[in-house]
Design a protein around this motif. Sequence first.
Motif, PDB file in Angstrom:
ATOM      1  N   TRP A   1       0.363  -1.324  -0.310  1.00 11.92           N
ATOM      2  CA  TRP A   1       0.262   0.089  -0.638  1.00 11.92           C
ATOM      3  C   TRP A   1       0.746   0.920  -0.427  1.00 11.92           C
ATOM      4  CZ3 TRP A   1       0.369  -3.113   3.801  1.00 11.92           C
ATOM      5  CH2 TRP A   1       1.165  -2.635   4.945  1.00 11.92           C
ATOM      6  N   ALA A   2       1.989   1.540   0.100  1.00  5.64           N
ATOM      7  CA  ALA A   2       2.741   1.978  -0.112  1.00  5.64           C
ATOM      8  C   ALA A   2       4.036   2.155  -1.029  1.00  5.64           C
ATOM      9  CB  ALA A   2       3.936   2.700   1.333  1.00  5.64           C
TER      10      ALA A   2
ATOM     11  N   GLU B   1       3.749   6.659   1.799  1.00  6.69           N
ATOM     12  CA  GLU B   1       1.765   6.403   1.714  1.00  6.69           C
ATOM     13  C   GLU B   1       0.769   7.041   1.362  1.00  6.69           C
ATOM     14  OE1 GLU B   1      -0.509   4.700   5.176  1.00  6.69           O
ATOM     15  OE2 GLU B   1       1.644   4.116   5.863  1.00  6.69           O
TER      16      GLU B   1
END
Length: 59
Positions: free
Chosen positions: A9-10, A27
Amino acid sequence: MPLRPFWPWAPTHFHVAPGLVVHVSSEGGEEFDVWAGATHRSALEPLAGLPIDWTRFDG
């Protein structure tokens, strides 16, 4: 350095130099995380002059 993402997700980027590995991830937004590992503190000296508000810097 071909490594799979630690956190999908990052976005994660690794930068490698002799005696130094730097991990940069974000992020989104303007904040990002930087982690550096070195075989000797002198490898961290160039990072000390960057315009970054370090939470902790032992270089």
